[in-house]
Design a protein around this motif. Sequence first.
Motif, short mmCIF file in Angstrom:
data_model
loop_
_atom_site.label_atom_id
_atom_site.label_comp_id
_atom_site.label_asym_id
_atom_site.label_seq_id
_atom_site.Cartn_x
_atom_site.Cartn_y
_atom_site.Cartn_z
N GLU A 55 26.19 39.13 -62.05
CA GLU A 55 24.81 39.06 -62.53
C GLU A 55 24.02 40.30 -62.11
O GLU A 55 23.31 40.89 -62.92
CB GLU A 55 24.12 37.80 -62.01
N ARG A 56 24.14 40.69 -60.85
CA ARG A 56 23.41 41.86 -60.34
C ARG A 56 23.83 43.14 -61.05
O ARG A 56 23.04 44.06 -61.21
CB ARG A 56 23.61 42.03 -58.83
N MET A 57 25.09 43.20 -61.46
CA MET A 57 25.60 44.39 -62.14
C MET A 57 25.34 44.34 -63.65
O MET A 57 25.61 45.30 -64.35
CB MET A 57 27.12 44.51 -61.93
N SER A 58 24.84 43.21 -64.16
CA SER A 58 24.68 43.00 -65.60
C SER A 58 26.01 43.23 -66.31
O SER A 58 26.10 43.91 -67.32
CB SER A 58 23.60 43.93 -66.18
N SER A 59 27.05 42.64 -65.75
CA SER A 59 28.39 42.80 -66.29
C SER A 59 29.04 41.43 -66.40
O SER A 59 28.66 40.49 -65.71
CB SER A 59 29.20 43.69 -65.34
N ASP A 60 30.04 41.32 -67.28
CA ASP A 60 30.69 40.02 -67.44
C ASP A 60 31.68 39.79 -66.30
O ASP A 60 32.19 40.73 -65.68
CB ASP A 60 31.38 39.90 -68.80
N ALA A 61 31.94 38.53 -66.03
CA ALA A 61 32.77 38.13 -64.90
C ALA A 61 34.19 38.68 -64.98
O ALA A 61 34.77 39.03 -63.95
CB ALA A 61 32.80 36.60 -64.80
N ASN A 62 34.76 38.75 -66.18
CA ASN A 62 36.13 39.26 -66.31
C ASN A 62 36.23 40.73 -65.93
O ASN A 62 37.18 41.15 -65.28
CB ASN A 62 36.65 39.05 -67.74
N THR A 63 35.25 41.52 -66.35
CA THR A 63 35.24 42.94 -66.02
C THR A 63 35.10 43.13 -64.51
O THR A 63 35.82 43.93 -63.91
CB THR A 63 34.08 43.66 -66.75
N VAL A 64 34.19 42.39 -63.91
CA VAL A 64 33.99 42.48 -62.46
C VAL A 64 35.25 42.02 -61.73
O VAL A 64 35.68 42.65 -60.77
CB VAL A 64 32.74 41.69 -62.01
N GLY A 65 35.86 40.95 -62.20
CA GLY A 65 37.09 40.46 -61.59
C GLY A 65 38.19 41.51 -61.60
O GLY A 65 38.90 41.70 -60.60
N ALA A 66 38.33 42.21 -62.72
CA ALA A 66 39.35 43.26 -62.83
C ALA A 66 39.04 44.42 -61.88
O ALA A 66 39.94 44.97 -61.23
CB ALA A 66 39.44 43.76 -64.27
N MET A 67 37.76 44.79 -61.79
CA MET A 67 37.37 45.86 -60.86
C MET A 67 37.64 45.46 -59.42
O MET A 67 38.12 46.27 -58.62
CB MET A 67 35.88 46.22 -61.03
N LEU A 68 37.33 44.21 -59.09
CA LEU A 68 37.55 43.74 -57.72
C LEU A 68 39.04 43.77 -57.38
O LEU A 68 39.41 44.17 -56.27
CB LEU A 68 36.98 42.33 -57.54
N LYS A 69 39.86 43.37 -58.31
CA LYS A 69 41.31 43.39 -58.06
C LYS A 69 41.78 44.81 -57.75
O LYS A 69 42.52 45.05 -56.80
CB LYS A 69 42.05 42.82 -59.27
N LEU A 70 41.31 45.77 -58.56
CA LEU A 70 41.68 47.18 -58.35
C LEU A 70 41.17 47.70 -57.01
O LEU A 70 41.90 48.36 -56.28
CB LEU A 70 41.07 48.01 -59.48
N LEU A 71 39.90 47.40 -56.71
CA LEU A 71 39.31 47.89 -55.46
C LEU A 71 39.93 47.20 -54.25
O LEU A 71 40.02 47.79 -53.17
CB LEU A 71 37.79 47.70 -55.48
#
Length: 139
Positions: A55-71
Amino acid sequence: MTVDDTIPMRLRRAYLTMHRVAQAHFAEFGITVDQYVLMSVLAEAEGIIQTQLSERMSSDANTVGAMLKLLEQKNVIRRQPSDRDRRAQRVYLTASGKRLHKKLVRHSSQIHQTLEAALTPRKRQTLLNGLDEITRALQ
């Protein structure tokens, strides 16, 4: 009025120009602009729940989830289940993630200075207010 004169096209042009400049800058560090935004949100609100991060990033959960996995694979962030709801994941920067974020902030200061210098304080506030109004109108 041509398509170039519309609000959506001008917003798109400004955003994509800023995004390209920042993307080229952060590529040197193996980080994308979106990953930098994620890290910046965590630096301000460490331990927030993954859905709040989206929500804070104004991004969808799937995109954030993929970024988190990479990071997570790069040892930049870590996730742990929330004490209140074991299904929810709290997200934290690791020590190396905090060091990397500080380095990225220092190295991106020129981009921030250029953006700030582009507008007078009054025009800046007018722009921010206008962007907020557009967001509210479209929600």
